[in-house]
Scaffold this active site. Sequence first.
Site, short mmCIF file in Angstrom:
data_model
loop_
_atom_site.label_atom_id
_atom_site.label_comp_id
_atom_site.label_asym_id
_atom_site.label_seq_id
_atom_site.Cartn_x
_atom_site.Cartn_y
_atom_site.Cartn_z
N GLU A 151 -8.46 54.00 30.58
CA GLU A 151 -7.14 54.06 31.24
C GLU A 151 -6.29 55.20 30.65
OE1 GLU A 151 -6.53 49.70 30.64
OE2 GLU A 151 -5.86 49.79 32.73
N ALA A 159 -8.07 48.44 24.39
CA ALA A 159 -7.02 47.69 23.69
C ALA A 159 -7.67 46.90 22.55
CB ALA A 159 -6.33 46.76 24.66
N GLU A 212 -12.87 45.10 31.33
CA GLU A 212 -11.90 44.01 31.10
C GLU A 212 -12.31 42.72 31.79
OE1 GLU A 212 -11.14 47.14 31.73
OE2 GLU A 212 -9.31 47.78 30.74
N GLY A 270 -8.85 50.09 28.00
CA GLY A 270 -7.65 50.89 27.77
C GLY A 270 -7.98 52.33 27.38
C1 LIG Z 1 0.16 41.90 29.42
C2 LIG Z 1 -0.58 42.72 28.38
C3 LIG Z 1 -1.13 44.01 28.94
C4 LIG Z 1 -2.13 44.63 28.01
C5 LIG Z 1 -2.89 45.69 28.75
C6 LIG Z 1 -4.21 45.90 28.14
C7 LIG Z 1 -5.12 46.68 29.06
C8 LIG Z 1 -6.38 47.03 28.38
C9 LIG Z 1 -7.29 46.10 28.11
C10 LIG Z 1 -8.49 46.44 27.33
O1 LIG Z 1 -8.76 47.55 26.96
S1 LIG Z 1 -9.48 45.13 26.93
C11 LIG Z 1 -10.75 45.88 25.94
C12 LIG Z 1 -11.71 46.62 26.77
N1 LIG Z 1 -12.79 47.11 25.96
C13 LIG Z 1 -13.92 46.47 25.83
O2 LIG Z 1 -14.16 45.44 26.41
C14 LIG Z 1 -14.93 47.08 24.89
C15 LIG Z 1 -15.41 46.04 23.92
N2 LIG Z 1 -16.31 46.60 22.96
C16 LIG Z 1 -17.59 46.89 23.23
O3 LIG Z 1 -18.08 46.76 24.32
C17 LIG Z 1 -18.42 47.38 22.09
O4 LIG Z 1 -17.85 46.92 20.92
C18 LIG Z 1 -18.54 48.92 22.03
C19 LIG Z 1 -17.18 49.57 22.08
C20 LIG Z 1 -19.40 49.40 23.22
C21 LIG Z 1 -19.25 49.31 20.70
O5 LIG Z 1 -20.47 48.62 20.61
P1 LIG Z 1 -21.27 48.59 19.22
O6 LIG Z 1 -22.53 47.82 19.49
O7 LIG Z 1 -21.38 49.95 18.69
O8 LIG Z 1 -20.35 47.82 18.20
P2 LIG Z 1 -19.90 46.30 18.18
O9 LIG Z 1 -20.72 45.56 17.20
O10 LIG Z 1 -19.83 45.75 19.56
O11 LIG Z 1 -18.41 46.44 17.66
C22 LIG Z 1 -18.12 46.92 16.35
C23 LIG Z 1 -16.92 46.19 15.82
O12 LIG Z 1 -15.78 46.57 16.59
C24 LIG Z 1 -15.14 45.43 17.13
N3 LIG Z 1 -14.59 45.79 18.45
C25 LIG Z 1 -15.22 46.38 19.46
N4 LIG Z 1 -14.38 46.62 20.47
C26 LIG Z 1 -13.17 46.19 20.08
C27 LIG Z 1 -11.89 46.18 20.68
N5 LIG Z 1 -11.67 46.69 21.90
N6 LIG Z 1 -10.88 45.63 19.98
C28 LIG Z 1 -11.06 45.13 18.73
N7 LIG Z 1 -12.26 45.12 18.11
C29 LIG Z 1 -13.30 45.65 18.78
C30 LIG Z 1 -16.24 44.39 17.24
O13 LIG Z 1 -15.71 43.09 17.25
C31 LIG Z 1 -17.04 44.68 15.99
O14 LIG Z 1 -16.34 44.12 14.91
P3 LIG Z 1 -17.04 43.02 14.01
O15 LIG Z 1 -17.30 41.87 14.91
O16 LIG Z 1 -18.30 43.64 13.51
O17 LIG Z 1 -16.03 42.72 12.97
#
Ligand SMILES: CCCCCCC/C=C/C(=O)SCCNC(=O)CCNC(=O)[C@H](O)C(C)(C)COP(=O)(O)OP(=O)(O)OC[C@H]1O[C@@H](n2cnc3c(N)ncnc32)[C@H](O)[C@@H]1OP(=O)(O)O
Length: 712
Positions: free
Chosen positions: A106, A61, A126, A103
């Site tokens: 998921e 997400a 998460e 997500g």
């Molecule tokens: C009642 C409401 C119900 C809602 C249901 C929702 C259910 C689902 C929930 C979720 O999915 S929560 C999110 C789960 N995902 C994560 O936790 C993954 C987080 N990201 C990472 O671990 C890493 O970014 C990566 C994917 C492994 C990539 O690593 P890498 O070292 O290659 O790059 P980064 O420098 O970490 O990231 C690059 C850039 O992208 C931004 N970013 C990463 N993930 C997300 C995301 N999920 N959403 C938005 N943005 C994301 C990160 O901030 C970086 O951006 P900048 O900081 O450089 O601008």
Amino acid sequence: MAQYRIVSGSVAVISIQNPPVNALSAAVREGLLLSVRAAASDPLVRSVVISGHNGPFCGGADIKEFGNVSHLESGPHLVEIFESVEALAKPVVAAIEGFALGGGLELALACHYRFGHSEARVGLPEVSLGLLPGAGGSQRLPRLLGVRAALDMIVTGRHVAAGEALKLGLLDRLTDGNTVDAAVRFAQSAEGKPLDDRRLGNRPCPPLENIDAFFEEALIHARGRARGAAAPLACVQAVRGAATLPFLKGMELEKRLMETLMTSGQAQASRYCFFTERGAARWTTPTGARWDTCRARPISTAAVIGLGTMGRGITVALARAGLSVVAVETQEHQLDEAQRAVSRMLKGGGGVSYSADLQAAAGADLVVEAVFEDMAVKEEIFKQLSSVCKPGALLATNTSSLDIDRLASCTLRPEQVLGLHFFAPAHVMRLLEVVSGPRTSPQTVAAAMQLGRRMGKVSVAVGNCPGFVGNRMLKPYLEQAYFLLEEGASPELVDAALEEFGFPMGVFKMSDLSGLDIGWRVRKEEGLTGPGVTADQPMRTRRGRRYSPLGDLMCEEGRYGQKTGRGWYLYDRPGARVARSDPWLRSFLEEYRERHGLLARRIDQQEVLERCLYALINEGFRVLEDGVAASPQNIDAIYVFGYGWPKHRGGPMFYAAQVGLARVLEGLEKYHKAHPDSPHLQPCSLLRRLVASGSPPIHKWSEVVKGHRSQL
Ligand SMILES: CCCCCCC/C=C/C(=O)SCCNC(=O)CCNC(=O)[C@H](O)C(C)(C)COP(=O)(O)OP(=O)(O)OC[C@H]1O[C@@H](n2cnc3c(N)ncnc32)[C@H](O)[C@@H]1OP(=O)(O)O
């Protein structure tokens, strides 16, 4: 935001397009649902492949939307989309390259088959955002893997490599080649086959014996590890729902738990930590240099000088980052021992050579000095390095508090001198303070920050002052803990309060682990104790301030902590880890209070937290005021990744904002009035100005800081 195309005549390929991680933003959700409906209604389409555009499948997400309810609620909900995917009457195959996280996984679980690239990884992280897999993941994963394996993945949030995911049954097939092509071929082979059994929502959870006892134990275990975080416990509850309830009832439970977590302060703090970690890479310097305007010279060879515990860890960290390292130790016997230790840690040679001669550093792009904390010794080494090392080589010190500028001035290249403050164990701990003095060049900072990233560190650029940011703020925290002992507290009481707050270890257990003699040596260097202090000086006052000699007295008794088997606690033997209360210490404190006419009073946990944490936070405001840290977010990154500050509390500055700046100010005023001889409790002017300007949110503090003299 979701590309739709038909390949091989019958396969609809839906590709999520939202760089860099293909997060499921409102626009992606919209596109995904429209594409799924198009595939459902097109009679030519007989199967579907879902993939990520340009590499990664999906990072989950869109976390940026979480702080904004209107964003979160715009576009279709993930649960609804995943239901449509699962319900599709045509086989749907997830083609997972890079990563499928949160997500993203998921979504893959709602597909009927999962194809993975052999280097992909999957996970439900998460929990580290203070949440649970709230789009069906907590219900579908246990149905696929069984409760044990699913619970482990959900509660730890760990990333699972493709090979392990295949063994667990989470991925159906792996490929080394083009994942989408392989998935398309597979999708075609599955066309027309029954899908009922492939829909995880239709399946019961594999049975588990003694289910109640299993979950009671899981809850106790999770509570023990959570350190006050709510999300791991909610994860256990949700998985229990999967094991005991029909799918739709389980989904309702997941939703209820998710709604509570999503609006909690803990989720807000954890999310803040996520962005704080990444924000640290966008550094600035006082000369106006910035991360995005400054080119770093690449570093491929390094030398480490001094192979004690820190030097060994630094050698390992550099070698693991792919650098060729020469490790220098002039004491021959220590060199042999270090060589064995480093080889063990690296499980082999790993690009490291060894020498007893400083000349071996001549060809290195970077030298990291890691000898013990003695200014005279370090000065001598920097003088030698200045002439031994090739032009352009960066000279770094791993000092945790000494003056970088003084070391720079021993060299003919002050613009190439900096501090690289690693934390023990250096090959494990995530934090790296990159310390620059007024003469350190922006290119030097850029090279160090880039190297930090290669080592997998959270690198934070900070200015030069005694203790830099982390240790400077730690000093008032430790000091208040000592004062509390004088006033009637025990190490057990202080530690329990801090551990309940969420620190992995209270301050006294931490001191025992790192060694009481380290602070003693620093205090001797500072002239606070030792031979330089004359007998006529009052024991509990230094330079007009309250001073507690408790730490010094402990060291004089030979109580250095774990290494001597005795410190603030008792250990079974030198080097043992399990801390036990020590009756000797109780008598020692009673005698000490009696000698100094101190009346022990009852101290509660709230006072412990307020005295220790507010003093630390107050120093954080001073650090900001002095411009030693560029932002409160940088301070928080330092505390979360280097000092065990619980993530679900966001870091000290975030915590102050969450408690309320006015309340922190009031607390400091109260304690300073009671202890006027303790200047660390005197509220700093930045805190006062922030409160006077209406306590703006943390991302606006810099506007109030502006105008102050800044080193950064
Ligand atoms: C009642 C409401 C119900 C809602 C249901 C929702 C259910 C689902 C929930 C979720 O999915 S929560 C999110 C789960 N995902 C994560 O936790 C993954 C987080 N990201 C990472 O671990 C890493 O970014 C990566 C994917 C492994 C990539 O690593 P890498 O070292 O290659 O790059 P980064 O420098 O970490 O990231 C690059 C850039 O992208 C931004 N970013 C990463 N993930 C997300 C995301 N999920 N959403 C938005 N943005 C994301 C990160 O901030 C970086 O951006 P900048 O900081 O450089 O601008």
